[in-house]
Design a protein around this motif. Structure first.
Motif, PDB file in Angstrom:
ATOM      1  N   ARG A  44     -17.853  35.590  12.665  1.00 35.30           N
ATOM      2  CA  ARG A  44     -17.453  34.272  13.137  1.00 35.30           C
ATOM      3  C   ARG A  44     -18.288  33.835  14.326  1.00 35.30           C
ATOM      4  NH1 ARG A  44     -13.962  32.163   9.464  1.00 35.30           N
ATOM      5  NH2 ARG A  44     -12.453  33.742   8.890  1.00 35.30           N
ATOM      6  N   ASP A 150      -9.429  35.455  14.880  1.00 29.50           N
ATOM      7  CA  ASP A 150      -8.541  34.396  14.426  1.00 29.50           C
ATOM      8  C   ASP A 150      -8.991  33.049  14.982  1.00 29.50           C
ATOM      9  OD1 ASP A 150      -6.843  36.106  12.990  1.00 29.50           O
ATOM     10  OD2 ASP A 150      -5.787  36.674  14.828  1.00 29.50           O
ATOM     11  N   GLN A 151      -8.604  32.018  14.278  1.00 34.65           N
ATOM     12  CA  GLN A 151      -9.068  30.701  14.694  1.00 34.65           C
ATOM     13  C   GLN A 151      -8.508  30.293  16.053  1.00 34.65           C
ATOM     14  OE1 GLN A 151      -8.254  27.401  12.007  1.00 34.65           O
ATOM     15  NE2 GLN A 151     -10.119  26.375  12.677  1.00 34.65           N
ATOM     16  N   GLN A 154     -10.829  31.683  18.396  1.00 31.00           N
ATOM     17  CA  GLN A 154     -12.092  30.960  18.306  1.00 31.00           C
ATOM     18  C   GLN A 154     -12.007  29.612  19.019  1.00 31.00           C
ATOM     19  OE1 GLN A 154     -13.338  29.466  14.391  1.00 31.00           O
ATOM     20  NE2 GLN A 154     -15.375  30.350  14.725  1.00 31.00           N
ATOM     21  N   GLU A 155     -10.896  28.932  18.835  1.00 30.64           N
ATOM     22  CA  GLU A 155     -10.736  27.635  19.489  1.00 30.64           C
ATOM     23  C   GLU A 155     -10.772  27.771  21.002  1.00 30.64           C
ATOM     24  OE1 GLU A 155     -10.153  24.222  18.454  1.00 30.64           O
ATOM     25  OE2 GLU A 155     -11.293  25.076  16.797  1.00 30.64           O
ATOM     26  N   ARG A 179     -16.049  24.985  12.968  1.00 32.36           N
ATOM     27  CA  ARG A 179     -14.623  25.138  13.278  1.00 32.36           C
ATOM     28  C   ARG A 179     -13.745  24.406  12.266  1.00 32.36           C
ATOM     29  NH1 ARG A 179     -12.974  20.445  16.789  1.00 32.36           N
ATOM     30  NH2 ARG A 179     -11.279  21.645  17.668  1.00 32.36           N
ATOM     31  N   TYR A 182     -13.218  26.848   9.000  1.00 28.93           N
ATOM     32  CA  TYR A 182     -12.813  28.243   9.209  1.00 28.93           C
ATOM     33  C   TYR A 182     -12.400  28.908   7.888  1.00 28.93           C
ATOM     34  CZ  TYR A 182     -10.412  32.303  11.197  1.00 28.93           C
ATOM     35  OH  TYR A 182     -10.025  33.583  11.485  1.00 28.93           O
TER      36      TYR A 182
ATOM     37  N   PRO B 245      -4.066  26.662  13.635  1.00 24.19           N
ATOM     38  CA  PRO B 245      -5.237  27.535  13.515  1.00 24.19           C
ATOM     39  C   PRO B 245      -4.992  28.635  12.477  1.00 24.19           C
ATOM     40  CG  PRO B 245      -4.253  27.679  15.732  1.00 24.19           C
ATOM     41  CD  PRO B 245      -3.556  26.590  15.028  1.00 24.19           C
ATOM     42  N   SER B 246      -6.010  28.901  11.688  1.00 26.82           N
ATOM     43  CA  SER B 246      -5.884  29.917  10.634  1.00 26.82           C
ATOM     44  C   SER B 246      -5.986  31.310  11.221  1.00 26.82           C
ATOM     45  CB  SER B 246      -6.997  29.734   9.601  1.00 26.82           C
ATOM     46  OG  SER B 246      -7.012  28.418   9.117  1.00 26.82           O
TER      47      SER B 246
END
Lengths: 275, 275, 275, 275
Positions: A44, A150-151, A154-155, A179, A182, B245-246
């Motif tokens: 990622r 996990d997103q 990431q965010e 993004r 994902y 978020p995923s």
């Protein structure tokens, strides 16, 4: 090298230190035995590829260990055999090559963002296991790591890059798109794993929601998978100097005025090594 | 990154941080304006070339910033024009290239250790100012740093490498010789400075008896010599996600078991970023 | 371009000419369609690889058509993946690459002369069909020619090289050995053919006891295997000059005195083109 | 290899032959002494660069003698030091490199067609003598030939290319422009000669209105300027075979059916070598 972690920095460094020693020992073995190692770092955006590569590069000899981070292919390169420009960087005897992204671009970003069409991705996925088997059969030790997060994490990291001018360079226009995709990346990864996770060139997924733990996990795994690399340190004959140590003498050009430290530090004596 | 210093680590990092920000800003300027930068790192063994290069490489984008640490030339390369294999690595637009040793080998180690004969060294010294002027005239920004340290300090650092298996790789057979030729290196450097310290491509000597101070001095100098590189940060449109978020989902392969932390840490929640 | 033949030179050239035209037409098609072509020339020493390659190279644009004749590998190259240094020369879109010897060295001279051991030859023979399939699957058009000749013919040609100072460079120490291993080469070839003569990358054997006939045979075959490449010649607008044609004028330097021709020729007028 | 000439083909070849012998002798000397030779071929379109290069390449060992005909620079190359991509091809010991066009493009086609601006051309002309002196000082033997022809001759040859499908590839859109700028090319050449015709790297202009005579003139000049290169031919021990010469035997694959010759030739015996 930042983010939320279970570890504070001194704890992290205390845990990393013995692994670093093993890595150095391994690199000596690679050099003396003429081994060739390729480590692929995929994953990622924001997962922590750069920091993981640094972890290797900082303790290894730059003449032995190269980082390969290829720019976008030129038009001419785009028309060549897809693997050609990567092959150019494969290791010679005694070398360790760290790929910051790799030929797997085609099944990742190129697929998701539409830079490669269906047929190209399929052709790639068909070719890659054989291609890698050739390298492995030839004696190259190939390690493939995919760094997960996990997103939500990431965010947070994207947000950090957005606000932090030091990290803004890490935010490319592609990230803005990435993004939003994902889940498409997840799917692409799973499809890729299905065909390229092979006996001779297996993938290792590593969770990087906690980057410090992720790096320790990755390095521990890498060290465990290389056969016993303990080599006795070479004896080095190191007689004392037979004269007073010399001092620098300057006749042509004087050294630069040293960086001005805060006054209270400036007047201080040297303090003992902190590493 | 160790040794005696006036600075403890937190102090060093606090001082380094704002310089790092400027460096990132500079790199953005290099990228957007299509500038080309070459930084040469020469100096005493143990002075601190590697650590100084790391200081740059760690905050810069690996796709923009390359470290060039060439191995010994092959027999074929030895018969080519001396500068040829270095020229191959000169930067394209937007790139920063850090040379860990450089063409100056000929007037340093090759001269002192006798790998190059008198005539070759002289020819080199005659050629190099013109060669560098060509690069500078072509628009390449060329920075040349020579890292100095007294022999007493060098001896301490060699001793440290000798005893520290982590650093043993840094001890080559050439080092064993080099310490016996400290004064010859001084002389070779002075002769080299006499002809290659030019208006268009000046040398900067920096004392690295205190490596932390040395690195700060070097980076401050580098930043000061580049014209104003302040560019407004690009506006980036960054809308919130329109969904939860995923999370990572794994169907083919599970992530590796994370590195086993000490129990008391294992049970702890994430702690706040330490960087 | 010599030896005993059924054809005298004018006959040969009359037969070659129309094939040359087709080759030029094909090269236009390669360029406009962005095709990539690899032609491998292997075979007996003295069979006529060089002359066959010349036949292509002379009518093709040197910016489109490259001859690749690699020297012996350096020590570093020897430790790399065997195919690596050949891959570096594969064609980009619109290019034709002629390999004067190729990766098949390993199953030929290296095997017979003992430069590669059994295991290496076997590994090569196992790898090569897959390797070539990758190229073919990627769209590269791959042609493999093996040029045959009887030993009696080879001996005559070696003798010719021995006595002819113009051709002496073609006589390497390996040749001296090679002639003593004619039968071993035959065996090595047959074993190689058994595994590398594949549907997707077939070999073509061509008898070169008569070199002129051999070349015609090879080129005819090559042309026949490429799909219809007839493209209309581009219309080129070519207006007459609107002024008297200029003459060369020299202010800095005069042209060299022309080569002194025999007197009776010197006084002669230009004669009409002989090609 | 065509056009009006004072020489018919047999005459030309008879005159060329002894020069070819000397060239081969020279190449042996280059190889044994580890010399490095660069020959630059510049000149009018249609003057005869390709044919002149062929004259060298045909008698020289392709492992010793390389032709360098670079395609247009990529965008990345355009941003690099102008000389960089040419330097990459300079010879190692024992090699002869023939440049089909060269760095002088900048002062020729790039200037006339406006691909390089005034400042770039000036910078080039300023840099090139020093650059070449570096090569010469390093021991590279540098020959620079400029092939001249009158516009009336050029027009005839362009016309020939226009009508002859075999030669049509030689007609680029740039040619169409070039013919309209014959005088601008003259001027550009004279300006270039003024600064780059130096003691250590002189130009030689050769008239190619008669290409056969031009080629003889060029080769004679080249041979005369290299010091005495006569080396005794190595003695080669060449015992007779101790068995009947073997014949080709085929078990896997039969040779291709030979090219079908006209009947009256097919039935003929081999005729004696025509070269």
């Amino acid at each position: 090298m930042s983010g939320d972690s279970k570890l504070n920095r001194p704890e992290y460094e205390a845990l990393l230190k013995p692994l670093g020693k093993e890595l150095v020992s391994l690199s000596r073995w690679v050099g003396e035995k003429g081994k060739r190692i390729v480590v692929i770092f995929e994953g990622r955006d924001t997962a922590g590829k750069g920091g993981s590569i640094d972890m290797f590069a900082r303790v290894l000899n730059p003449r032995q260990c190269r980082v390969v981070a290829l720019p976008s292919p030129s038009k001419r390169e785009q028309s060549q055999w897809y693997f050609q420009r990567y092959i150019d960087h494969l290791p010679a005897a005694g070398e360790i090559v760290l790929f910051d992204r790799s030929w797997y671009n085609r099944a990742g970003v190129e697929k998701v963002m539409g830079y490669a069409d269906e047929a190209q991705v399929e052709a790639f996925l068909k070719a890659v296991p054989e291609f890698e088997r050739h390298l492995v059969d030839d004696g190259i030790m190939l390690f493939k790591y995919w760094l997960c997060c996990d997103q939500s994490v990431q965010e947070l990291r994207f947000g950090n890059r957005l606000r932090n001018p030091m990290k803004r360079w890490k935010l490319s226009p592609i990230d803005q798109q990435a993004r939003l995709h994902y889940d498409a990346y997840t799917e692409a990864r799973e499809e890729m794993l299905r065909v390229t996770h092979t006996d001779f060139a297996p993938w290792t997924l590593i969770e990087f929601n906690d980057q410090q733990v992720g790096r320790l996990t990755l390095l521990r795994d890498f060290l465990d998978r290389v056969p016993d690399t303990e080599l006795p340190l070479a004896e080095i004959d190191w007689p004392p100097l037979d004269h007073e140590p010399s001092k620098e003498r300057y006749s042509v050009l004087q050294p630069l005025e040293p960086y001005k430290l805060p006054d209270e530090i400036e007047q201080r004596d040297m303090i003992h090594s902190w590493d």
